[in-house]
Design a protein around this motif. Structure first.
Motif, mmCIF file in Angstrom:
data_model
loop_
_atom_site.group_PDB
_atom_site.id
_atom_site.type_symbol
_atom_site.label_atom_id
_atom_site.label_comp_id
_atom_site.label_asym_id
_atom_site.label_seq_id
_atom_site.Cartn_x
_atom_site.Cartn_y
_atom_site.Cartn_z
ATOM 1 N N ALA A 1 75.826 53.526 14.413
ATOM 2 C CA ALA A 1 76.574 53.306 13.179
ATOM 3 C C ALA A 1 75.571 53.054 12.052
ATOM 4 C CB ALA A 1 77.509 52.119 13.322
ATOM 5 N N THR A 2 75.790 53.726 10.915
ATOM 6 C CA THR A 2 74.885 53.607 9.770
ATOM 7 C C THR A 2 75.673 53.143 8.550
ATOM 8 O OG1 THR A 2 73.584 55.444 10.665
ATOM 9 C CG2 THR A 2 73.181 54.839 8.364
ATOM 10 N N ASP A 3 75.174 52.081 7.907
ATOM 11 C CA ASP A 3 75.869 51.573 6.721
ATOM 12 C C ASP A 3 75.364 52.258 5.451
ATOM 13 O OD1 ASP A 3 73.471 50.329 5.970
ATOM 14 O OD2 ASP A 3 74.201 48.301 6.393
ATOM 15 N N SER A 4 75.893 51.866 4.299
ATOM 16 C CA SER A 4 75.540 52.509 3.023
ATOM 17 C C SER A 4 74.092 52.276 2.616
ATOM 18 C CB SER A 4 76.472 52.019 1.911
ATOM 19 O OG SER A 4 76.331 50.611 1.742
ATOM 20 N N MET A 5 73.415 51.311 3.221
ATOM 21 C CA MET A 5 72.001 51.037 2.933
ATOM 22 C C MET A 5 71.083 51.667 3.989
ATOM 23 S SD MET A 5 72.159 49.278 0.144
ATOM 24 C CE MET A 5 70.535 48.606 0.015
ATOM 25 N N SER A 6 71.643 52.528 4.835
ATOM 26 C CA SER A 6 70.920 53.219 5.913
ATOM 27 C C SER A 6 70.465 52.293 7.029
ATOM 28 C CB SER A 6 69.735 54.025 5.369
ATOM 29 O OG SER A 6 70.203 55.041 4.522
ATOM 30 N N ASN A 7 71.039 51.103 7.129
ATOM 31 C CA ASN A 7 70.775 50.233 8.270
ATOM 32 C C ASN A 7 71.626 50.728 9.438
ATOM 33 O OD1 ASN A 7 69.067 48.354 6.874
ATOM 34 N ND2 ASN A 7 70.913 47.625 5.830
ATOM 35 N N THR A 8 71.087 50.613 10.645
ATOM 36 C CA THR A 8 71.805 51.135 11.809
ATOM 37 C C THR A 8 71.995 50.075 12.877
ATOM 38 O OG1 THR A 8 69.776 51.880 12.894
ATOM 39 C CG2 THR A 8 70.912 53.487 11.470
ATOM 40 N N GLY A 9 73.032 50.281 13.652
ATOM 41 C CA GLY A 9 73.278 49.510 14.866
ATOM 42 C C GLY A 9 73.625 50.500 15.961
ATOM 43 N N THR A 10 73.187 50.225 17.184
ATOM 44 C CA THR A 10 73.433 51.166 18.281
ATOM 45 C C THR A 10 73.935 50.434 19.516
ATOM 46 O OG1 THR A 10 71.169 51.014 19.129
ATOM 47 C CG2 THR A 10 71.610 52.753 17.521
ATOM 48 N N ASP A 11 74.601 51.195 20.350
ATOM 49 C CA ASP A 11 74.977 50.735 21.680
ATOM 50 C C ASP A 11 74.920 51.949 22.595
ATOM 51 O OD1 ASP A 11 75.646 49.026 23.701
ATOM 52 O OD2 ASP A 11 77.679 48.622 23.000
ATOM 53 N N ARG A 12 74.729 51.695 23.892
ATOM 54 C CA ARG A 12 74.558 52.783 24.848
ATOM 55 C C ARG A 12 75.419 52.564 26.080
ATOM 56 N NH1 ARG A 12 69.827 51.811 22.447
ATOM 57 N NH2 ARG A 12 68.628 53.563 21.659
ATOM 58 N N ILE A 13 75.753 53.686 26.706
ATOM 59 C CA ILE A 13 76.440 53.678 27.991
ATOM 60 C C ILE A 13 75.878 54.844 28.809
ATOM 61 C CG2 ILE A 13 78.346 55.095 27.124
ATOM 62 C CD1 ILE A 13 80.185 53.569 29.077
ATOM 63 N N THR A 14 75.777 54.652 30.120
ATOM 64 C CA THR A 14 75.304 55.722 30.998
ATOM 65 C C THR A 14 76.498 56.299 31.744
ATOM 66 O OG1 THR A 14 73.165 54.632 31.254
ATOM 67 C CG2 THR A 14 73.753 56.290 32.910
ATOM 68 N N VAL A 15 76.633 57.621 31.691
ATOM 69 C CA VAL A 15 77.713 58.321 32.385
ATOM 70 C C VAL A 15 77.125 59.530 33.109
ATOM 71 C CG1 VAL A 15 79.485 57.587 30.742
ATOM 72 C CG2 VAL A 15 78.313 59.745 30.383
ATOM 73 N N THR A 16 77.821 59.994 34.142
ATOM 74 C CA THR A 16 77.357 61.142 34.914
ATOM 75 C C THR A 16 78.417 62.233 34.917
ATOM 76 O OG1 THR A 16 76.028 59.716 36.339
ATOM 77 C CG2 THR A 16 76.534 61.926 37.176
ATOM 78 N N ALA A 17 77.979 63.442 34.599
ATOM 79 C CA ALA A 17 78.817 64.640 34.723
ATOM 80 C C ALA A 17 78.345 65.341 35.996
ATOM 81 C CB ALA A 17 78.655 65.544 33.512
ATOM 82 N N GLN A 18 79.186 65.317 37.050
ATOM 83 C CA GLN A 18 78.796 65.807 38.371
ATOM 84 C C GLN A 18 78.952 67.312 38.505
ATOM 85 O OE1 GLN A 18 81.579 63.793 40.878
ATOM 86 N NE2 GLN A 18 80.556 61.839 40.733
ATOM 87 N N SER A 19 77.961 67.930 39.110
ATOM 88 C CA SER A 19 78.010 69.330 39.483
ATOM 89 C C SER A 19 77.031 69.506 40.629
ATOM 90 C CB SER A 19 77.623 70.219 38.309
ATOM 91 O OG SER A 19 77.747 71.578 38.641
ATOM 92 N N PRO A 20 77.400 70.204 41.697
ATOM 93 C CA PRO A 20 78.643 70.934 41.917
ATOM 94 C C PRO A 20 79.802 70.012 42.293
ATOM 95 C CG PRO A 20 77.209 71.198 43.813
ATOM 96 C CD PRO A 20 76.450 70.404 42.798
ATOM 97 N N VAL A 21 80.983 70.636 42.365
ATOM 98 C CA VAL A 21 82.222 69.934 42.665
ATOM 99 C C VAL A 21 82.813 70.504 43.961
ATOM 100 C CG1 VAL A 21 84.588 69.544 41.877
ATOM 101 C CG2 VAL A 21 82.709 69.566 40.217
#
Length: 167
Positions: A61-81
């Motif tokens: 997320a970036t505010d009007s002064m170009s300051n940022t905040g971040t958050d992360r999550i790890t996910v897996t898209a499986q292949s093969p199925v």
């Protein structure tokens, strides 16, 4: 979180700034460490991931002064199925009777998987067949039947059902 490579993920965030208040739209950007262009913008996005694998999804997320905040999550898209369509999990059958086995396999790069790419095993009887469909008997007891889909790179995906075979 883990999903099949062709299923959608929904990512939801909230973003607030002391001066600007709630942030949304283009000020909230979603990215993956495995894919260069952004996945989307806004407080909520729903989409399939562009490639299979384990992704670190970052919301910035970036505010009007170009300051940022971040958050992360790890996910897996499986292949093969691998997907067992028949028999159903928890079914009770007679030992030694012919059981129809039906399933499918698919892979991000290879597409549909067939033949020897689909291997079926029983926890009691071992290898019971290959391919999308066949008929086979199983021995008495609780059989855990596994369908393993193997792609051209040797990657595997599995599906499992438990069958009870009575004498």
């Amino acid at each position: 979180t883990s999903r099949l490579y062709d299923e959608t993920f929904t990512f939801v965030a909230s973003a607030n700034d002391p001066e600007d208040g709630p942030l949304s739209g283009a000020s909230v950007v979603w990215t993956s460490d495995l894919f260069v262009p952004p996945l989307g913008m806004g407080l909520s996005i729903t989409r399939t991931l562009p490639i299979p694998g384990t992704h670190v999804i970052t919301c910035t997320a970036t505010d009007s002064m170009s300051n940022t905040g971040t958050d992360r999550i790890t996910v897996t898209a499986q292949s093969p199925v691998a997907q067992i369509n028949h028999p159903g999990d928890g079914e009770v059958r007679t030992a030694g009777s012919m059981i129809p086995f039906v399933g499918l396999g698919r892979d991000f790069e290879d597409g549909p998987l067939t033949g020897a790419s689909l291997a079926w095993t029983s926890s009691i009887d071992g290898m019971i067949g290959t391919g999308n469909s066949f008929n086979a008997p199983l021995s008495a007891g609780t059989n855990v039947v596994t369908l393993t889909a193997t792609d051209s790179m040797g990657n595997t995906g599995t599906d499992v059902v438990t069958l009870t075979l009575v004498p």
